[in-house]
Scaffold this motif. Structure first.
Motif, short mmCIF file in Angstrom:
data_model
loop_
_atom_site.label_atom_id
_atom_site.label_comp_id
_atom_site.label_asym_id
_atom_site.label_seq_id
_atom_site.Cartn_x
_atom_site.Cartn_y
_atom_site.Cartn_z
N ASN A 171 -7.88 5.86 -0.22
CA ASN A 171 -6.95 4.73 -0.30
C ASN A 171 -6.79 4.02 1.04
O ASN A 171 -6.72 2.80 1.10
CB ASN A 171 -5.59 5.20 -0.82
CG ASN A 171 -5.48 5.08 -2.33
OD1 ASN A 171 -5.28 4.00 -2.85
ND2 ASN A 171 -5.66 6.19 -3.02
N HIS A 219 0.86 -1.20 0.00
CA HIS A 219 0.00 0.00 0.00
C HIS A 219 0.90 1.24 0.00
O HIS A 219 1.86 1.32 0.75
CB HIS A 219 -0.87 -0.04 1.26
CG HIS A 219 -1.69 1.18 1.49
ND1 HIS A 219 -2.58 1.66 0.55
CD2 HIS A 219 -1.81 2.01 2.56
CE1 HIS A 219 -3.19 2.74 1.05
NE2 HIS A 219 -2.73 2.98 2.26
N GLN A 244 -1.41 -1.48 -4.28
CA GLN A 244 -2.46 -0.45 -4.23
C GLN A 244 -1.83 0.93 -4.12
O GLN A 244 -1.00 1.18 -3.25
CB GLN A 244 -3.36 -0.69 -3.02
CG GLN A 244 -4.53 0.28 -2.99
CD GLN A 244 -5.09 0.48 -1.61
OE1 GLN A 244 -4.92 -0.36 -0.72
NE2 GLN A 244 -5.78 1.60 -1.41
N HIS A 250 0.05 4.96 0.08
CA HIS A 250 -0.64 6.25 0.23
C HIS A 250 -0.32 6.80 1.61
O HIS A 250 -0.31 6.06 2.58
CB HIS A 250 -2.15 6.08 0.06
CG HIS A 250 -2.88 7.40 -0.10
ND1 HIS A 250 -3.17 8.22 0.97
CD2 HIS A 250 -3.35 8.03 -1.20
CE1 HIS A 250 -3.79 9.31 0.52
NE2 HIS A 250 -3.92 9.22 -0.79
N PRO A 303 -2.38 5.44 -5.37
CA PRO A 303 -3.00 6.50 -6.17
C PRO A 303 -2.13 6.77 -7.38
O PRO A 303 -0.90 6.70 -7.29
CB PRO A 303 -2.98 7.70 -5.21
CG PRO A 303 -1.76 7.48 -4.38
CD PRO A 303 -1.62 5.99 -4.23
N THR A 363 -6.24 4.21 -7.79
CA THR A 363 -7.22 5.29 -7.78
C THR A 363 -6.72 6.41 -8.69
O THR A 363 -5.53 6.71 -8.72
CB THR A 363 -7.43 5.86 -6.36
OG1 THR A 363 -6.21 6.43 -5.88
CG2 THR A 363 -7.90 4.77 -5.41
#
Lengths: 261, 261
Positions: free
Chosen positions: A25, A16, A103, A18, A105, A156
């Motif tokens: 997120n 991850h 994951q 973010h 942005p 995203t």
């Protein structure tokens, strides 16, 4: 040298990238990990929370034995067990994982620097690539030490599906992320599933956020049986020895989509 | 708000993203800056030497006034003059420059994290984008606060011209770097010249290195009059209001090359 890292069945790694846990997120990360945990033993790399350093620098290259190019020194450092602890920890998590979730942005049409540096530092030669098979072909692009794993990219984007879609001015997101799905993941042997894209990410209403959380949950509930998309492999015979696509395969085309099966 | 940063004529900024001064990249950087200095006042951002931090984090977002999305907070921080000194320094150098050189080794088919983070942190709203014109069209993709500048991308790649060429298995380098040339540079109004690519970068002989240094020198000697490549602009009428390419322009195609004029 033959690299093959055994997978721990039913294990996933969710990476991850973010900075904010109270963001869209952050929410997708928390809910996604929870949902995926129904079927997988989920480990996480919350890169911002870990304070992950994305800058590949001299401290990754000890012992600076060979004086060769950086990739060679990284491979040497891997082989001698002298990579820094933060990298060895990420490698161990990735090696065990059957499923990798990335994951992030979309910042400037690419992953944030903290994730780009995770690729730069973690996917060293010796660990993720650098091997050759019995025929002398390099074990990369669909093969290699991490073969057998699958990846889901959850991204995203502030833009809508038209401006970042197939004919959108920003370029088609599938092609924009080809350096990740093909250049990183497929290169080290990891198959990717269809992108999971959240559009208009900065302007969702509260109920739209809930709908996106639910859509991610549903996607994850069927993830174990979802078919992967396939890029061409070095072993398919589609590429010549020069690594260029054979002239009779999609003749004349030079776009990135020619590398999909 | 109308953003327009005046250019200081004859000024260039050379951004360099390689950890080693004694590398091929270090050599190209030193010799390139020297050669370019014949015609330009050259400022440099040697990101590794500066210890540039590529991670966009909360300290970039003070004052955290709006609570909005990160891009909005960056724009607010720019407007209020509260961005960190390292970012303001980079912005000042970039704003003055007529010519921008981005030099990096291709790592995982993209710039190293330290350069990706330079995009993430330096090109804030208010400074590099976020403006609208008199017709209400966003000033981006060929327009914006940095319009009128040109960029040269100098990239070294371990692969040869076939495997990373138009039909090569790694994908065509022009398309792989579209997120940089179009998604970053063109987005903020900067036109790009043809890529300057050094292939087989890890295996050049000493005389081949000299030849590459000379090739770069020659390229730079004519750089002021070199024509830029053009991507389509929002103002050309090629895109519909949805920002998707009009159906009658290169019908049916969805590859990144459709965005070149």
């Amino acid at each position: 040298m033959t690299i093959t890292h055994p997978i721990t069945p039913g294990t996933a790694l969710w990476v991850h990238a973010h900075p904010r846990s109270d963001s869209l997120n952050g929410r997708l990360f928390a809910e996604g990990v929870r949902a995926l945990s129904t079927d997988f033993d989920v480990r996480t790399s919350d890169l911002y929370a870990q304070g992950f350093d994305p800058v590949l620098r001299e401290s990754d290259l000890r012992p600076a034995s060979t004086g060769g190019p950086i990739w060679q020194q990284l491979e040497d450092a891997y082989a001698s067990g002298s990579l820094p602890d933060d990298i060895r920890s990420e490698q161990a998590k990735l090696a065990a994982a059957e499923l990798l979730v990335l994951q992030f942005p979309l910042w400037w049409y690419a992953p944030p620097a903290i994730l780009k540096g995770w690729f730069d530092r973690v996917l060293t030669g010796g660990f993720a690539h650098g091997d050759v098979d019995a025929q002398g072909l390099p074990r990369r692009y669909g093969d290699g030490g991490l073969a057998g794993r699958r990846a889901l990219v959850v991204v995203t984007a502030g833009e809508d599906a038209r401006s970042i879609g197939p004919r959108g001015i920003s370029g088609d997101l599938d092609s924009l992320l080809f350096p990740v799905t093909h250049g990183v993941l497929w290169y080290v042997g990891i198959e990717t599933l269809d992108l999971h894209v959240v559009h208009d990410a900065d302007s969702l209403t509260a109920s739209e956020v809930e709908a996106e959380v639910e859509r991610l949950r549903e996607r994850l509930s069927g993830i174990a049986s979802e078919p992967a998309r396939r890029f061409r492999s070095l072993r398919d015979g589609d590429y010549r020895e020069t690594r260029a696509l054979r002239a009779d395969v999609l003749p004349g085309r030079t776009d990135l989509q020619i590398h999909y099966v």
